[in-house]
Design an enzyme around this catalytic site. Structure first.
Site: not given
Ligand SMILES: NC(=O)c1ccc[n+]([C@@H]2O[C@H](COP(=O)([O-])OP(=O)(O)OC[C@H]3O[C@@H](n4cnc5c(N)ncnc54)[C@H](OP(=O)(O)O)[C@@H]3O)[C@@H](O)[C@H]2O)c1
Length: 227
Positions: A147, A151
């Site tokens: 990951y 990133k």
């Molecule tokens: N949560 C954290 O602590 C954190 C911290 C830093 C950065 N981020 C980043 O923030 C962003 C959003 O994360 P989140 O925390 O909101 O995660 P999340 O709740 O797991 O949501 C992830 C989203 O990405 C979509 N997704 C994943 N794989 C996909 C694919 N193959 N095709 C299309 N859509 C896909 C999912 O769609 P489906 O559910 O419909 O599959 C979901 O809508 C990500 O880029 C993550 O790396 C998160």
């Protein structure tokens, strides 16, 4: 504010909250995620356009952009928010499949969507591309090599994109959140930021004054010390 906006990863977590907040602010949305039921329920909740697409498929990525552009007439704002982490793994457990799967969604899809968006935005000399990266790309952590690699790649790409896009009047923002309590990880983390809060910070970048571009937004929950 009636900006035509494509948000990926809008079916859960940060993206879902971002969609709600931008809709409330008057943006004209096209939302997407992989899960068709979640896409349908968000479309119904917000009364917006959208479709399900698997960003692991490069052809689906390009056709997603064309579909969104046709539905909204143009794309003013692209938020590349979709992303995933399979979990924490020591390097000896990392496979070629893990690397390819992570690259496809966390890097390749973002680059392809940014390319399509820049082609659409450049002739109008306006637009905004927002890439949700992670504070992981500002630090190092054991058992997070796949990951983190993706990133860091996205961090590099976003910097290059910002330089190219500014030449045609398009804004680019790299967003580096710390921990957010979403479905991103299996366990609840109430000590992390709420997705509503994480999304609110992104809205602030998108709604910044016209003469301002936020190049990087780095923010964390108060408990995190990896800065
Ligand atoms: N949560 C954290 O602590 C954190 C911290 C830093 C950065 N981020 C980043 O923030 C962003 C959003 O994360 P989140 O925390 O909101 O995660 P999340 O709740 O797991 O949501 C992830 C989203 O990405 C979509 N997704 C994943 N794989 C996909 C694919 N193959 N095709 C299309 N859509 C896909 C999912 O769609 P489906 O559910 O419909 O599959 C979901 O809508 C990500 O880029 C993550 O790396 C998160």
């Amino acid at each position: 504010m009636c900006k035509a906006t494509l948000i990926t990863g809008a079916t859960r977590g940060i993206g879902r909250e971002l969609a709600r907040q931008l809709q409330a602010a008057g943006f004209n949305l096209f939302i997407t995620g992989r899960n068709p039921q979640l896409v349908a329920s968000l479309k119904q909740e917000l009364g917006c356009a959208g479709t399900a697409a698997d960003l692991a498929d490069p052809e689906a990525v390009v056709s997603l952009f064309a579909t969104a552009r046709q539905a909204l007439g143009r794309i003013d704002v692209l938020v590349n928010n979709a992303g995933f982490n399979k979990g924490k793994d020591p390097l000896e457990k990392v496979t070629a499949e893990d690397l390819d799967a992570s690259y496809a969604v966390n890097v390749r899809a973002v680059i392809l969507l940014s390319r399509e968006a820049l082609k659409d935005m450049a002739p109008r000399r306006s637009g905004h591309i927002v890439n949700v990266i992670s504070s992981i790309a500002r630090t190092k952590m054991e058992n997070y090599s796949v990951y983190s690699t993706m990133k860091y790649a996205l961090h590099g790409f976003t910097g290059c994109l910002a330089k190219e896009a500014r030449q045609v009047g398009v804004k680019v923002t790299g967003v580096y959140p710390g921990g957010v309590d979403t479905t991103f990880r299996p366990n609840a983390r109430p000590d992390y930021m709420r997705p509503e809060s994480a999304a609110r910070m992104i809205v602030q970048c998108i709604t910044a004054p016209e003469d301002v571009v936020v190049h990087e937004l780095v923010y964390r929950p108060i408990i995190e010390t990896n800065f």
